[in-house]
Motif scaffolding. Structure first.
Motif, mmCIF file in Angstrom:
data_model
loop_
_atom_site.group_PDB
_atom_site.id
_atom_site.type_symbol
_atom_site.label_atom_id
_atom_site.label_comp_id
_atom_site.label_asym_id
_atom_site.label_seq_id
_atom_site.Cartn_x
_atom_site.Cartn_y
_atom_site.Cartn_z
ATOM 1 N N TRP A 57 -0.331 -4.078 -2.716
ATOM 2 C CA TRP A 57 -1.491 -3.188 -2.759
ATOM 3 C C TRP A 57 -2.748 -3.851 -2.217
ATOM 4 N N LEU A 58 -2.761 -5.176 -2.199
ATOM 5 C CA LEU A 58 -3.830 -5.880 -1.496
ATOM 6 C C LEU A 58 -3.716 -5.604 0.002
ATOM 7 N N GLN A 59 -2.461 -5.619 0.503
ATOM 8 C CA GLN A 59 -2.243 -5.306 1.917
ATOM 9 C C GLN A 59 -2.634 -3.860 2.220
ATOM 10 N N ILE A 60 -2.312 -2.943 1.300
ATOM 11 C CA ILE A 60 -2.686 -1.537 1.494
ATOM 12 C C ILE A 60 -4.202 -1.389 1.548
ATOM 13 N N ARG A 61 -4.920 -2.115 0.690
ATOM 14 C CA ARG A 61 -6.394 -2.045 0.706
ATOM 15 C C ARG A 61 -6.936 -2.550 2.046
ATOM 16 N N ARG A 62 -6.295 -3.610 2.565
ATOM 17 C CA ARG A 62 -6.736 -4.151 3.862
ATOM 18 C C ARG A 62 -6.439 -3.199 5.007
ATOM 19 N N GLU A 63 -5.238 -2.590 4.972
ATOM 20 C CA GLU A 63 -4.806 -1.709 6.056
ATOM 21 C C GLU A 63 -5.532 -0.370 6.052
ATOM 22 N N ARG A 64 -5.987 0.074 4.868
ATOM 23 C CA ARG A 64 -6.671 1.350 4.716
ATOM 24 C C ARG A 64 -5.887 2.492 5.375
ATOM 25 N N PRO A 65 -4.640 2.705 4.954
ATOM 26 C CA PRO A 65 -3.825 3.759 5.574
ATOM 27 C C PRO A 65 -4.309 5.149 5.170
ATOM 28 N N ASP A 66 -4.037 6.112 6.060
ATOM 29 C CA ASP A 66 -4.352 7.501 5.748
ATOM 30 C C ASP A 66 -3.403 8.045 4.681
ATOM 31 N N GLY A 114 13.111 3.579 -10.040
ATOM 32 C CA GLY A 114 13.028 2.877 -11.315
ATOM 33 C C GLY A 114 11.701 2.199 -11.540
ATOM 34 N N ALA A 115 11.766 0.935 -11.919
ATOM 35 C CA ALA A 115 10.565 0.190 -12.286
ATOM 36 C C ALA A 115 9.574 0.072 -11.138
ATOM 37 N N MET A 116 10.047 0.164 -9.896
ATOM 38 C CA MET A 116 9.132 0.070 -8.755
ATOM 39 C C MET A 116 8.118 1.199 -8.758
ATOM 40 N N ASN A 117 8.548 2.398 -9.151
ATOM 41 C CA ASN A 117 7.646 3.546 -9.132
ATOM 42 C C ASN A 117 6.453 3.338 -10.056
ATOM 43 N N VAL A 118 6.731 2.907 -11.285
ATOM 44 C CA VAL A 118 5.660 2.688 -12.257
ATOM 45 C C VAL A 118 4.701 1.609 -11.754
ATOM 46 N N GLY A 119 5.284 0.538 -11.191
ATOM 47 C CA GLY A 119 4.450 -0.534 -10.659
ATOM 48 C C GLY A 119 3.515 -0.041 -9.569
ATOM 49 N N ALA A 120 4.037 0.793 -8.676
ATOM 50 C CA ALA A 120 3.234 1.312 -7.573
ATOM 51 C C ALA A 120 2.168 2.289 -8.060
ATOM 52 N N LEU A 121 2.545 3.189 -8.937
ATOM 53 C CA LEU A 121 1.590 4.173 -9.448
ATOM 54 C C LEU A 121 0.453 3.503 -10.212
ATOM 55 N N THR A 122 0.811 2.497 -10.996
ATOM 56 C CA THR A 122 -0.202 1.769 -11.770
ATOM 57 C C THR A 122 -1.191 1.062 -10.844
ATOM 58 N N GLU A 123 -0.663 0.431 -9.784
ATOM 59 C CA GLU A 123 -1.531 -0.257 -8.833
ATOM 60 C C GLU A 123 -2.391 0.733 -8.048
ATOM 61 N N ALA A 124 -1.813 1.897 -7.713
ATOM 62 C CA ALA A 124 -2.581 2.898 -6.980
ATOM 63 C C ALA A 124 -3.780 3.365 -7.795
ATOM 64 N N VAL A 125 -3.565 3.578 -9.080
ATOM 65 C CA VAL A 125 -4.658 3.984 -9.967
ATOM 66 C C VAL A 125 -5.694 2.869 -10.075
ATOM 67 N N LYS A 126 -5.193 1.651 -10.257
ATOM 68 C CA LYS A 126 -6.085 0.506 -10.416
ATOM 69 C C LYS A 126 -6.972 0.300 -9.189
ATOM 70 N N THR A 127 -6.387 0.507 -8.000
ATOM 71 C CA THR A 127 -7.142 0.296 -6.754
ATOM 72 C C THR A 127 -7.837 1.568 -6.270
ATOM 73 N N ARG A 128 -7.696 2.645 -7.064
ATOM 74 C CA ARG A 128 -8.329 3.929 -6.765
ATOM 75 C C ARG A 128 -7.880 4.501 -5.427
ATOM 76 N N TYR A 129 -6.620 4.324 -5.101
ATOM 77 C CA TYR A 129 -6.107 4.947 -3.890
ATOM 78 C C TYR A 129 -5.996 6.454 -4.138
#
Length: 431
Positions: free
Chosen positions: A213-222, A230-245
């Motif tokens: 998600w640091l890379q996503i913040r740098r890339e600023r994708p549309d 499984g566990a990957m989904n929760v990890g991604a959703l949590t990070e998306a909320v945290k980084t305000r994507y």
């Protein structure tokens, strides 16, 4: 509602007249994963699958008068254990459901030797759609390439022109499952003119995706398109909320649309979408039969909340398709206890029309589709489902995948697979 026992009346009565015993059963093992890092995803689907066959056994006495022994062999989503389960269960199986793209790829060469159909609904190698090359493999009702196509259409319009000049981050599990849509996505990126940024997530990084998600913040994708499980989904959703994507720019494959995962972020996940070949319909007639014959008799492992959700009902849809194939084979071959080869024919002759879906009590739960000798997927299409803060709701009209691009890719990759694994037997679907 038309019950399976009525569909196969002629078969059952013929066996009775001949003094045949109807006490035999059809063996349909499921290589389940109720344990391990993907258990949260696997459990509701497995519950839906087994509950459907329990309902048929209790309500109709099975299919065509024969009960289905739908049992599980636990793999924990581990490829080695999956292959062990396949070998352990294949002796009397009419079908194998690997429940992992990795396991599917390992079992695929064995299917030609053992002549047991592989049923990988909504997963596995997308090129298995080409029935002329993959005689024994089925990934109905929709493939991963279909899913990727529908997501791109949902984001960029039917011609995908709205994606021109955009940047799409492809956040995916670093596993055969997560890599599967890349050939199609790479082709469309070149054709349409958007930038694709693959961002893999290792099995050990699923719950801690700070680097990704640091890379996503740098890339600023549309957009972020997620191929998680499984566990990957929760990890991604949590990070998306945290980084305000922005959640309305975050879309997942159908295995990334599990209600339990979104409940972790609740209202903060509002606007997140996933593509799906099924949609939850709480008041569907089939749910009444599940309650009467399975829930009220204490034969389910599910709870009321789970039964209203996407994944449980996806399990029902999957088992309904398998049951349709069994019934079709029984009728065609005029036998009550079919073998694996006869089921293979049944899987090539599924007709899930709107009328048949209504008879099954599943209107709105799955789009119509059919299979054939040459088409082992059916390409049903699907819907974008959106998280409204509490549940998933339909957020698009019925979407269809881009057949003009996907069919040639299926044939190309199927031929490459056959050549790499020569000698590889094929079948003539033009006969």
């Amino acid at each position: 509602m038309i019950h399976f026992k009525r569909l196969a009346t002629a078969v059952a009565l013929g066996a009775l007249a001949a003094g045949g015993a109807l006490a035999q059963e059809i063996s349909a093992p499921n290589l389940s994963y109720r344990t391990g890092p993907f258990a949260a995803t696997g459990i509701p689907v497995m519950n839906g699958q087994i509950d459907y066959f329990t309902m048929l056994n209790e309500r109709d006495g099975g299919i065509g008068g024969v009960k289905v022994n739908f049992y599980e062999c636990e793999t924990g989503y581990n490829t080695e254990k999956g292959v062990e389960c396949y070998e352990k269960t294949k002796s009397d199986a009419i079908v194998t459901q690997p429940w992992s793209t990795g396991i599917t790829l390992q079992v695929l060469p064995k299917s030609n030797v053992d002549e047991i159909p592989i049923l990988a609904p909504g997963y596995g190698f997308s090129a298995m759609a080409d029935g002329s090359v993959f005689k024994w493999a089925f990934n109905l009702p929709s493939s991963y390439w279909d899913a990727a196509s529908m997501i791109l259409k949902g984001l960029g319009g039917d011609d995908m022109s709205g994606l021109e000049g955009k940047k799409i981050a492809f956040l995916h599990l670093d596993h055969p499952f997560g890599k599967e849509p890349l050939p199609y996505l790479e082709k469309k990126a070149e054709d349409v003119g958007f930038e694709l940024v693959p961002i893999p997530v290792g099995l050990k990084e699923m719950q801690n995706q700070s680097a990704q998600w640091l890379q996503i913040r740098r890339e600023r994708p549309d957009y972020v398109v997620m191929w998680g499980w499984g566990a990957m989904n929760v990890g991604a959703l949590t990070e998306a909320v945290k980084t305000r994507y922005p959640m309305d720019q975050f879309v997942g494959v159908w295995w990334s649309g599990h209600s339990d995962d979104l409940q972790v972020v609740g209202e903060d996940g509002k606007g997140y979408r996933s593509i799906s070949f099924n949609a939850p319909v709480e008041n569907a007639p089939v749910m009444d039969d599940i309650k009467e014959f399975v829930v009220d008799t204490g034969k389910t492992q599910s709870d009321e909340e789970q039964r209203s959700e996407v994944f449980y009902q996806r399990g029902l849809v999957m088992s309904a398709a398998l049951a349709e194939a069994i019934a079709a084979a029984q009728t065609h071959f005029e036998t009550d206890v079919i073998d694996a080869s006869q089921l293979r024919w049944g899987l090539e002759n599924i007709e899930m029309t709107e009328e048949r879906i209504a008879e099954l009590g599943m209107t709105g739960m799955v789009p119509p589709f059919s299979t054939s000798c040459s088409d082992h997927t059916g390409h049903s299409g699907g819907w974008l489902l959106e998280w409204d803060g509490e549940k998933f709701v339909k957020a698009s009209d019925h979407l269809m995948a881009d057949a003009e691009d996907i069919e040639p890719l299926e044939k190309q990759k199927a031929q490459e697979y056959a050549e790499a694994n020569a000698p590889w037997p094929t079948q003539d679907c033009e006969m």
